[in-house]
Design a protein around this motif. Structure first.
Motif, short mmCIF file in Angstrom:
data_model
loop_
_atom_site.label_atom_id
_atom_site.label_comp_id
_atom_site.label_asym_id
_atom_site.label_seq_id
_atom_site.Cartn_x
_atom_site.Cartn_y
_atom_site.Cartn_z
N TYR A 369 0.90 -1.31 0.06
CA TYR A 369 -0.05 -0.05 0.09
C TYR A 369 0.86 1.48 0.21
N ALA A 370 1.99 1.22 0.63
CA ALA A 370 2.71 2.40 0.83
C ALA A 370 3.43 2.63 -0.78
N ALA A 371 3.65 1.50 -1.24
CA ALA A 371 4.47 1.77 -2.48
C ALA A 371 3.31 2.41 -3.57
N ARG A 372 1.99 1.74 -3.43
CA ARG A 372 0.97 2.69 -4.23
C ARG A 372 0.93 4.02 -3.90
N HIS A 373 0.79 4.41 -2.72
CA HIS A 373 0.70 5.97 -2.10
C HIS A 373 1.94 6.71 -2.81
N CYS A 374 3.26 6.09 -2.83
CA CYS A 374 4.41 6.64 -3.40
C CYS A 374 4.28 6.78 -4.74
N LEU A 375 3.76 5.82 -5.61
CA LEU A 375 3.89 5.67 -7.07
C LEU A 375 2.81 6.75 -7.67
N GLU A 376 1.76 7.00 -6.60
CA GLU A 376 0.72 7.84 -7.31
C GLU A 376 1.16 9.22 -7.01
N ALA A 377 2.02 9.52 -6.01
CA ALA A 377 2.72 10.83 -5.87
C ALA A 377 3.67 11.02 -6.69
N ALA A 378 4.43 9.95 -7.44
CA ALA A 378 5.21 10.37 -8.25
C ALA A 378 4.73 10.44 -9.44
N GLY A 379 3.78 10.12 -9.91
CA GLY A 379 3.01 10.46 -11.20
C GLY A 379 3.18 9.18 -12.11
N LEU A 380 3.23 7.97 -11.73
CA LEU A 380 3.37 6.83 -12.55
C LEU A 380 2.25 6.62 -13.48
N THR A 381 2.57 6.58 -15.02
CA THR A 381 1.53 6.34 -16.05
C THR A 381 1.92 5.25 -16.92
N GLY A 382 3.17 4.84 -17.03
CA GLY A 382 3.66 3.92 -17.82
C GLY A 382 3.93 2.51 -17.46
N SER A 383 4.82 1.80 -17.84
CA SER A 383 5.11 0.40 -17.35
C SER A 383 5.94 0.38 -15.82
N LEU A 404 -1.18 -2.89 -6.51
CA LEU A 404 -0.74 -1.87 -7.56
C LEU A 404 -1.74 -1.82 -8.77
N ASP A 405 -2.37 -2.97 -9.12
CA ASP A 405 -3.25 -2.99 -10.15
C ASP A 405 -2.64 -3.05 -11.56
N ARG A 406 -1.41 -3.30 -11.54
CA ARG A 406 -0.99 -3.36 -13.06
C ARG A 406 0.37 -4.26 -12.97
N PRO A 407 0.73 -4.78 -14.18
CA PRO A 407 1.84 -5.58 -14.35
C PRO A 407 3.02 -5.23 -13.94
N LEU A 408 3.89 -6.23 -13.17
CA LEU A 408 5.22 -6.01 -12.78
C LEU A 408 6.25 -6.72 -13.95
N ARG A 409 7.19 -5.66 -14.10
CA ARG A 409 8.29 -6.25 -15.11
C ARG A 409 9.42 -6.46 -14.19
N LEU A 410 10.10 -7.91 -14.54
CA LEU A 410 11.26 -8.20 -13.86
C LEU A 410 12.38 -8.30 -14.85
N PRO A 411 13.26 -7.42 -14.32
CA PRO A 411 14.51 -7.33 -15.23
C PRO A 411 15.26 -8.60 -15.27
N ILE A 445 4.68 -9.96 -14.01
CA ILE A 445 3.72 -10.70 -13.02
C ILE A 445 2.53 -9.83 -13.18
N GLU A 446 1.34 -10.55 -13.62
CA GLU A 446 0.02 -9.71 -13.82
C GLU A 446 -0.65 -9.89 -12.62
N PRO A 447 -1.55 -8.78 -12.44
CA PRO A 447 -2.45 -8.56 -11.43
C PRO A 447 -3.49 -10.09 -11.28
N GLY A 448 -3.87 -10.14 -10.21
CA GLY A 448 -4.76 -11.57 -9.91
C GLY A 448 -6.27 -11.19 -9.62
N GLN A 449 -6.82 -12.22 -8.82
CA GLN A 449 -8.13 -11.91 -8.50
C GLN A 449 -8.39 -11.08 -7.50
N ASP A 450 -7.48 -10.82 -6.64
CA ASP A 450 -7.64 -9.92 -5.51
C ASP A 450 -7.73 -8.30 -5.68
N VAL A 451 -7.60 -7.97 -6.87
CA VAL A 451 -7.34 -6.52 -7.14
C VAL A 451 -8.54 -5.78 -6.45
#
Length: 473
Positions: A369-383, A404-411, A445-451
């Motif tokens: 949840y803290a990550a979502r709070h931070c990413l919203e404040a940072a202006g995430l719009t892309g991958s 986060l309700d978005r795919p996660l890309r693992l390097p 990593i795709e979002p699952g059923q608990d979004v």
């Protein structure tokens, strides 16, 4: 062959890469944190410098001489050295809390907001300006005998090459002007104009020197490229280069950052605005203090280790049976997406039925949840890329993807800091490289059923935070 060195808070790593970006070897050495008083965290600089030569010697002895060595390291804190580049005091870590009073003074007097208008950066107890101000008041002799007040990677560079220099990534934050130089206004606001001589010259791209240190396996004259520091380096190593794209580093801290081509110093002060080493590109960073250290703490409390996390997450359902956590367990408070040295952790919803697994899941969810709070404040719009020690847990990554309700890309490579500083060095040295082979993705990593459940949980998290903040003071 190329070597990237990442001087972390507790581990120094050297990673060797082949011409196509494949990792061919690595070596790591642990370093210690020192706590001379409650709320204070320092490091023995000589130990850190020895760790760098140790890992370099080990890698070079096995795989041969590299074309160059690129150095990145932990950001913030304060690393003092004398005219010869020798440490003149123990390094004050970015985790240190002794300057909390200074930050409170700056917040109350309007200095913090004025600094944000200069360069888009907030101040926190472990920031270089706050520590420098504290030492100027309480330990001026340490500054008087120093020639440089720099950063981790900078003291390593001078140790290896004799070059006194820094790049814009670290310097953006305390005293930078967002144009690649120092701000006289920032020095004036912090009352540190009389210490301006301690600031090292800024190189437009990355400082480049040649190895002069004797007694190492590395050949004399090997090019040494310094910077950017670990947050921009990880972004480069993860292929995060387009405006709107971001990444989460699930490490000791939860570093959330988004690329922007237009830094914004308006609005409510929050987060950091960091030069990336690429002209016209900045990172809007929200490096929260709520990372894996919070999970490690609750695991110690229940007598478990990280190896137990998958089973504990499987044992507790999403929502942790009503247990919720504000994961602000750092003794120096929080710095993103808000600054409050008094921020403290909190569990709610505990009952006699609460299990150890519920406690662990609640912390894992709270950090997401803290990550979502931070990413919203940072202006995430892309991958969104994800890295760090926490990214090794597929079960926890699924929580992040759902929250986060978005795919996660693992390097492709977990050592994205060392990889990223090598990629950045290619640009600094004018060398070509295949970006896809160096920074492409290994897995999504795709979002699952608990979004939907976590969307509601996030709203409760924000309400919980708003209710708790008045209690911290």
């Amino acid at each position: 062959m190329y070597v990237g060195v990442d001087v972390g808070t507790s581990v120094t790593k050297a990673v060797a890469f082949g011409p196509d970006g494949a990792q061919v070897d690595s070596e790591s050495v642990q370093t210690k944190l020192i706590h001379p008083a409650p709320g204070q965290t320092e490091q023995d600089v000589d130990e850190v410098l020895r760790s760098v030569t140790t890992v370099l010697d080990a890698v070079v002895s096995r795989v041969g001489q590299p074309e160059f060595v690129a150095i990145t390291g932990q950001g913030d804190g304060l690393w003092l050295s004398d005219v010869d580049g020798r440490p003149s005091r123990a390094a004050v870590s970015w985790m240190d809390g002794r300057a909390a009073g200074t930050v409170r003074e700056w917040t109350a007097s309007g200095v913090e907001e004025a600094l944000f208008r200069v360069n888009g950066n907030i101040q926190f107890p472990g920031s270089p300006a706050a520590i420098l101000s504290y030492l100027d008041r309480h330990e001026p002799s340490a500054l008087d005998r120093s020639a440089t007040a720099g950063y981790c990677k900078d003291i390593v560079l001078q140790h290896l090459t004799g070059l006194r220099a820094t790049d814009a990534s670290d310097t953006t934050m305390p005293f930078g002007d967002l144009r690649g130089g120092y701000s006289a206004r920032a020095l004036e606001l912090t009352g540190l104009g009389h210490r301006a001589n301690l600031l090292a010259p800024i190189h437009a791209r990355q400082p480049v020197g040649e190895l002069r240190l004797a007694g190492t396996a590395l050949a004399r004259g090997t090019p040494i490229v310094s910077g950017p520091y670990d947050l921009p380096a990880c972004a480069h190593g993860s292929g995060v280069v387009s405006p709107g794209d971001g990444m989460v580093i699930i490490g000791t801290t939860l570093a959330c950052q988004v690329i922007t081509d237009s830094p914004d110093t308006s609005g409510r002060p929050s987060g950091l605005t960091l030069a990336t080493g690429v002209p016209g590109s900045w990172l809007r960073a929200m490096p929260a203090m709520v990372g894996t250290a919070s999970l490690d703490w609750v695991l110690r409390m229940i007598g478990q280790t990280t190896s137990a996390v998958p089973a504990l997450l499987a044992e507790s359902r999403p929502g942790a049976d009503g247990v919720a956590v504000l994961p602000y367990f750092s003794p120096s408070g929080e710095r993103a997406p808000f600054v409050d040295p008094s921020a403290r952790g909190q569990f709610t919803g505990l009952t006699l039925r609460t299990s150890r697994a519920d406690l662990v899941r609640a912390v894992c969810e709270g950090i997401a949840y803290a990550a979502r709070h931070c990413l919203e404040a940072a202006g995430l719009t892309g991958s969104l890329a994800v890295a760090g020690g926490g990214a090794r847990s597929p079960e926890w990554l699924q929580v992040f993807a759902d929250v986060l309700d978005r795919p996660l890309r693992l390097p492709r490579c977990s050592e994205v800091g060392a990889r990223g500083v090598v990629v950045n060095a290619f640009g600094a040295l004018g060398l070509e490289h295949d970006a896809e082979s160096w920074t492409g993705s290994e897995q999504i990593i795709e979002p699952g059923q608990d979004v939907a459940r976590y969307r509601e949980g996030y709203e409760r998290y924000l309400a919980h935070l708003a209710a708790a903040r008045p209690l911290w003071t």
